[in-house]
Write an enzyme that holds these catalytic residues in place. Structure first.
Site, PDB file in Angstrom:
ATOM      1  N   LYS A  77       0.848  -1.188   0.000  1.00  0.00           N
ATOM      2  CA  LYS A  77       0.000   0.000   0.000  1.00  0.00           C
ATOM      3  C   LYS A  77       0.884   1.239   0.000  1.00  0.00           C
ATOM      4  O   LYS A  77       1.906   1.285   0.689  1.00  0.00           O
ATOM      5  CB  LYS A  77      -0.894  -0.030   1.249  1.00  0.00           C
ATOM      6  CG  LYS A  77      -1.934   1.076   1.340  1.00  0.00           C
ATOM      7  CD  LYS A  77      -2.774   0.860   2.588  1.00  0.00           C
ATOM      8  CE  LYS A  77      -3.913   1.850   2.717  1.00  0.00           C
ATOM      9  NZ  LYS A  77      -4.751   1.558   3.910  1.00  0.00           N
ATOM     10  N   SER A 155      -9.490   1.519   3.138  1.00  0.00           N
ATOM     11  CA  SER A 155      -8.720   2.320   2.215  1.00  0.00           C
ATOM     12  C   SER A 155      -7.731   1.509   1.384  1.00  0.00           C
ATOM     13  O   SER A 155      -7.188   2.009   0.394  1.00  0.00           O
ATOM     14  CB  SER A 155      -7.969   3.425   2.974  1.00  0.00           C
ATOM     15  OG  SER A 155      -7.025   2.872   3.878  1.00  0.00           O
ATOM     16  N   SER A 179      -9.587  -0.813   7.237  1.00  0.00           N
ATOM     17  CA  SER A 179      -9.048  -0.644   5.887  1.00  0.00           C
ATOM     18  C   SER A 179      -8.368  -1.855   5.283  1.00  0.00           C
ATOM     19  O   SER A 179      -8.064  -1.862   4.097  1.00  0.00           O
ATOM     20  CB  SER A 179      -8.077   0.543   5.857  1.00  0.00           C
ATOM     21  OG  SER A 179      -8.774   1.755   6.016  1.00  0.00           O
TER      22      SER A 179
END
Length: 453
Positions: A77, A155, A179
């Site tokens: 990420k 996210s 997330s």
């Protein structure tokens, strides 16, 4: 590389010499290019991947494997520092920042296990949304959707989609309010949120440091166990399968089923019946602390909002705010209204609720409930309607954010299909620092939860 290859299946091929890490890296990039969704990755890192893969290949040929994960692909990420790359946090305003001079310690730990870093995945801007929409880098398409384009969840949107689409066997995300678990549930994969502080947090762009945690997204619990070991520097995993007869699950009757889609409840309850048939003890009771979390937020404001505003207040006061997602700006600015007394009251009440919740659980109990109350909704209406966006974002974050506030660890495992044949997630959760017990139970229960045993 064929779709849905697990770390375990790839490890067998690589360790046996049937698949060279260099060839695996090439196949990975070919799959990414062929997939054609250029919103999944913010940046690919083929030079690093080639270097890592060549080193792994050389070790393996010499009989010096670093372990189970040596030579296997992983994606990060875009909150984790990787040497030579700019950490954008999914935002346009950080694109011109200087590249990181070194890997974040957790990146270095996974690299030390021999994993090949292939790229940096997309996310909600500054990790501040559970839906996964990003106006700067695009929104990854949920590969489980067959009718209309649906959200990937956030996210850690790109991390989940990269795994669910079969592009990489594992990706690493962050989880502040859900997330990791949200996009895992929406896309039909496994997402493990570790206890906050289980891994080194240096070199990771924060959202709210009192809530931020990390974890892998992958296809199986076993794969999550392997990556977890690498993330905190173990040379091999130590987690073993639990005895099903020793497992007790408690299902909360508070909050988590409110306004849940019937198909989600049905898929979850079917999994519970399978677990009971296999000898798992199941009970149901109220958890007043769950509703108290939301009562505190209504009275004092959200902890995540207060800390996000403190992090971004100078950015919001300057011209950079005009280059940010207006929805992220609006949500972050709510933190300006949270006073220091409110913030301190939140922290004090949080400590008490954590204590009360842990004390209410028997030593052998884990909490089980649907990861999310609904399946992934279509993207188009959310792009067009701010009010709907914030409503769905709040509902999406609801179940998972309880665990972050109470400092639990949790894992989402696919348990069936809901409306529009979209995946449904089953969350197991345990008090902080009981990660090994959580993973042990998840290892034993996974096939039953999935309906495969």
């Amino acid at each position: 590389m064929t779709e849905q290859k697990t770390l375990a299946s790839l490890s067998v091929l690589v360790q046996s010499g049937k698949l060279d890490p260099v060839e695996l890296a090439k196949e990975t990039y070919a799959a990414i290019d062929a997939h054609g969704d250029y919103a999944i990755f913010v940046e690919l890192t083929p030079e690093r991947a080639t270097r890592d893969a060549e080193a792994a290949s050389k070790r393996l040929r010499a009989g010096r494997s670093l372990g189970l994960l040596d030579g296997l692909p992983v994606a990060w990420k875009d909150l984790f520092d990787t040497a030579g790359n700019v950490t954008t946090a999914g935002s346009a305003v950080l694109r011109t920042n200087a590249p990181a001079t070194s890997d974040a310690p957790v990146v270095a730990a996974v690299s030390a296990a021999g994993m090949v870093s292939v790229g940096r995945t997309n996310l909600s801007e500054f990790a501040f949304s559970g839906l996964g929409l990003n106006p700067h880098y695009g929104t990854p398409r949920n590969p489980a959707a067959t009718d209309v384009e649906r959200i990937p969840g956030g996210s850690s949107s790109g991390s989940a989609v990269a795994v669910a689409a079969g592009l990489v066997p594992a990706a690493i995300g962050t989880d502040t309010g859900g997330s990791v678990r949200i996009p895992a549930a929406f896309t039909g994969i496994v997402g493990y949120k570790a206890t906050r502080g289980r891994y080194a947090m240096k070199g990771i762009f924060p959202l709210a440091e009192s809530l931020d945690s990390l974890g892998p997204l992958c296809h199986t619990v076993q794969d999550a166990v392997w990556v977890d070991a690498a993330m905190h520097g173990l040379t091999a995993p130590t987690v073993r399968r639990a005895d099903l007869s020793s497992i007790a699950l408690v299902i909360p009757e508070t909050v988590v089923f409110d306004d849940a889609e019937p198909e989600v409840v049905e898929a979850f309850e079917d999994a519970i019946k399978r677990l009971e048939k296999a000898g798992v003890a199941v009970s149901r009771r109220a958890f007043p602390s769950f509703s108290a979390v939301f009562g505190l937020m209504a009275r004092h404001g959200a902890l995540v909002t207060a800390e996000a505003y403190a992090l971004h207040r100078e950015r919001l006061a300057g011209p950079e705010a005009n280059a940010m997602d207006p929805r992220v700006v609006a949500r972050t600015r709510l933190g300006e209204k949270i006073s220091m007394p409110d913030y301190i009251a939140l922290l004090d009440a949080r400590d008490q609720l954590i204590h009360e919740t842990v004390e209410s659980l028997k030593p052998n109990e884990l909490i089980a409930h649907p990861t999310l109350p609904h399946v992934a909704p279509p993207i188009a209406p959310l792009l067009e309607d701010d009010e709907l966006f914030f409503k769905i974002n709040g509902k999406t974050l609801r179940n998972t954010s309880i665990g972050n506030f109470l400092d639990f660890c949790g894992i989402s495992i696919p348990c069936g299909l809901g409306a529009a044949e979209m995946p449904v997630g089953f969350q197991l959760a345990a008090p902080h620092h009981q990660d090994d017990r959580l993973l042990s139970v998840a290892l034993s229960a996974e096939a039953i939860i999935r309906g495969e045993a």
